[in-house]
Design an enzyme around this catalytic site. Structure first.
Site, short mmCIF file in Angstrom:
data_model
loop_
_atom_site.label_atom_id
_atom_site.label_comp_id
_atom_site.label_asym_id
_atom_site.label_seq_id
_atom_site.Cartn_x
_atom_site.Cartn_y
_atom_site.Cartn_z
N TRP A 99 22.37 41.36 44.27
CA TRP A 99 22.71 42.21 43.20
C TRP A 99 23.56 43.36 43.53
O TRP A 99 24.28 43.96 43.07
CB TRP A 99 21.54 42.65 42.16
CG TRP A 99 21.04 41.34 41.56
CD1 TRP A 99 19.61 40.86 41.72
CD2 TRP A 99 21.63 40.69 40.53
NE1 TRP A 99 19.53 39.69 40.83
CE2 TRP A 99 20.61 39.67 40.03
CE3 TRP A 99 22.95 40.80 39.70
CZ2 TRP A 99 21.02 38.75 39.15
CZ3 TRP A 99 23.15 39.91 38.92
CH2 TRP A 99 22.24 38.88 38.34
N ASP A 166 19.74 51.21 41.11
CA ASP A 166 19.75 49.99 40.14
C ASP A 166 17.98 49.82 40.12
O ASP A 166 17.62 49.46 41.12
CB ASP A 166 20.45 49.04 40.47
CG ASP A 166 20.14 47.64 39.81
OD1 ASP A 166 19.36 47.73 38.93
OD2 ASP A 166 20.72 46.51 40.06
N LYS A 190 12.81 43.07 32.58
CA LYS A 190 11.76 42.77 33.53
C LYS A 190 10.47 43.53 33.19
O LYS A 190 9.44 42.94 33.26
CB LYS A 190 12.31 42.97 34.91
CG LYS A 190 13.51 42.10 35.29
CD LYS A 190 14.52 42.50 36.39
CE LYS A 190 15.79 41.83 36.27
NZ LYS A 190 15.69 40.42 36.24
N1 PMP Z 1 20.02 44.33 39.15
C1 PMP Z 1 19.08 43.57 39.38
C2 PMP Z 1 18.10 44.20 40.60
C3 PMP Z 1 18.53 42.54 38.72
O1 PMP Z 1 17.50 41.91 39.16
C4 PMP Z 1 19.47 42.02 37.80
C5 PMP Z 1 19.10 40.60 37.00
N2 PMP Z 1 18.36 40.05 37.80
C6 PMP Z 1 20.73 42.53 37.62
C7 PMP Z 1 20.96 43.72 38.13
C8 PMP Z 1 21.54 42.05 36.28
O2 PMP Z 1 21.11 42.49 35.33
P1 PMP Z 1 21.41 41.89 33.74
O3 PMP Z 1 21.49 40.50 33.70
O4 PMP Z 1 20.78 42.94 33.04
O5 PMP Z 1 23.08 42.12 33.89
#
Ligand code: PMP
Length: 355
Positions: A99, A166, A190
């Site tokens: 990510w 994030d 989450k």
């Molecule tokens: N950042 C992190 C730490 C994540 O775990 C995730 C999704 N698993 C994301 C970003 C991406 O998020 P989204 O699916 O809401 O775009």
């Protein structure tokens, strides 16, 4: 059979948050219409917005000068919204998982990106620590919890640039000092709400400094001015988030969550460390309290499918590791009771005894 939801996201929600959402889908706030039909501009929904924002601020201890936004688009939209709004010439990023790598890729569309440190070479199995954040950055970005690898940053890095995080997968899991951050964002699916709503906490004085034109929808100032009602927000998700926030407050807030999350994490990691079959995936000091990643020891690798089937038969859901890592992952967010972690641990021990 009772199911134990270890999904990484969308993930387990507090029972009461689900029940209250179901009730409101039938009849929202005694209006005689469904939460799914209510206008986002109605006074009853405005009350939900206001209370969600106030409670989120209260639980996290958000100081003056920060705005809270409830948006669509997921954390992935924030990967480009952050540099769109804040990157003038150069930003720094810490590369700790898939990510963060995605956030880095998007930021490169807007200016120079310095990857200050990375654990990529080491398979993202640890959090880099001995690095110095250079001067002259517009901001420094971290991923506070790495959902896929299963690592977490417990101490904020030292930086003179505004710190951006994030926090998709560990928001509200423990107290944080928001004043150390310029901006915090995350997908709420989450630790807070059903999929569909993204939270942003932004220090307002950081905005308005880039020269580029910003599309209204991506400009944080638009959403601040309109109280997250510039366009249609994810009404149902925000209502559910409010119910989860109320539950969290009733349970004792983020300090109590931290206590519970440490107990749950200790339970699973101690089991892994005392196991003949299983082993942890990442450096012990960086182990995430939210996403415990583990695998079978080399010589037992062929038992992977057998364990997943065994666990599934006992009601464990979502224990398979992310496809890029393999092995197993147990996501044990705020709403996960320790009894469910105990059930998983019992299942691991029973499997081990049989092999
Ligand atoms: N950042 C992190 C730490 C994540 O775990 C995730 C999704 N698993 C994301 C970003 C991406 O998020 P989204 O699916 O809401 O775009």
């Amino acid at each position: 059979m009772k199911k134990h939801v270890f999904n990484a996201g969308p993930a387990i929600l507090p029972e009461v948050a689900k029940e209250k959402t179901i009730d409101a889908i039938r009849d929202f706030a005694g209006t005689g219409i469904s939460l799914l039909e209510v206008s986002h501009r109605s006074k009853d929904f405005q009350a939900v917005m206001d209370e969600s924002t106030a409670l989120f601020k209260e639980l996290l201890g958000v100081p003056e000068g920060y705005a809270i936004l409830w948006l669509g688009g997921g954390a992935s939209t924030q990967f480009f919204s952050v540099p769109y709004n804040l990157l003038r010439t150069k930003a720094g990023y810490l590369d700790t998982d898939t990510w963060s790598a995605q956030a880095i890729k998007e930021a490169k569309l807007f200016g120079e990106v310095v990857v200050v440190a990375s654990s990529k070479e080491g398979g993202y199995k640890f959090i880099p620590k001995d690095y110095v954040v250079p001067e002259g950055l517009d901001y420094f970005h971290i991923t506070s919890n790495n959902t896929i690898a299963g690592t977490e940053i417990f101490a904020e890095p030292k930086t003179s640039a505004p710190l951006i995080a994030d926090m998709s997968s560990n928001i509200l899991s423990r107290p944080i000092d928001v004043s150390k951050y310029g901006l915090i964002y995350g997908g709420a699916q989450k630790n807070l709400a059903p999929a569909g709503v993204t939270f942003v906490i932004v220090r307002e004085d950081l905005l308005g400094k880039v020269e580029r034109a910003i599309p209204s929808m991506v400009d944080y100032r638009t959403h601040i001015a309109k109280g997250s009602l510039f366009n249609t927000p994810p009404v149902m998700c925000i209502f559910s988030a409010l119910q989860a926030l109320k539950w969290l407050k009733e349970m004792g807030g983020v300090k109590e969550m931290e206590k519970r999350n440490i107990a749950k994490a200790n339970l699973i990691y101690n089991t892994i460390d005392n196991s003949r079959l299983f082993m942890g995936n990442v450096a012990k000091e960086d182990r995430s309290r939210m996403n415990a990643t583990f695998s079978l020891k080399k010589e037992d690798k062929d038992l992977e499918k057998e364990f997943l089937d065994f666990a599934a038969a006992k009601g464990m859901v979502g224990v398979k590791g992310h496809r890029s890592v393999g092995g197993f992952r147990a996501s044990i967010y705020n709403a996960m009771p320790i009894e469910s972690v105990q059930a998983l641990v019992d299942c691991m021990k029973e499997f081990e005894a049989a092999h």
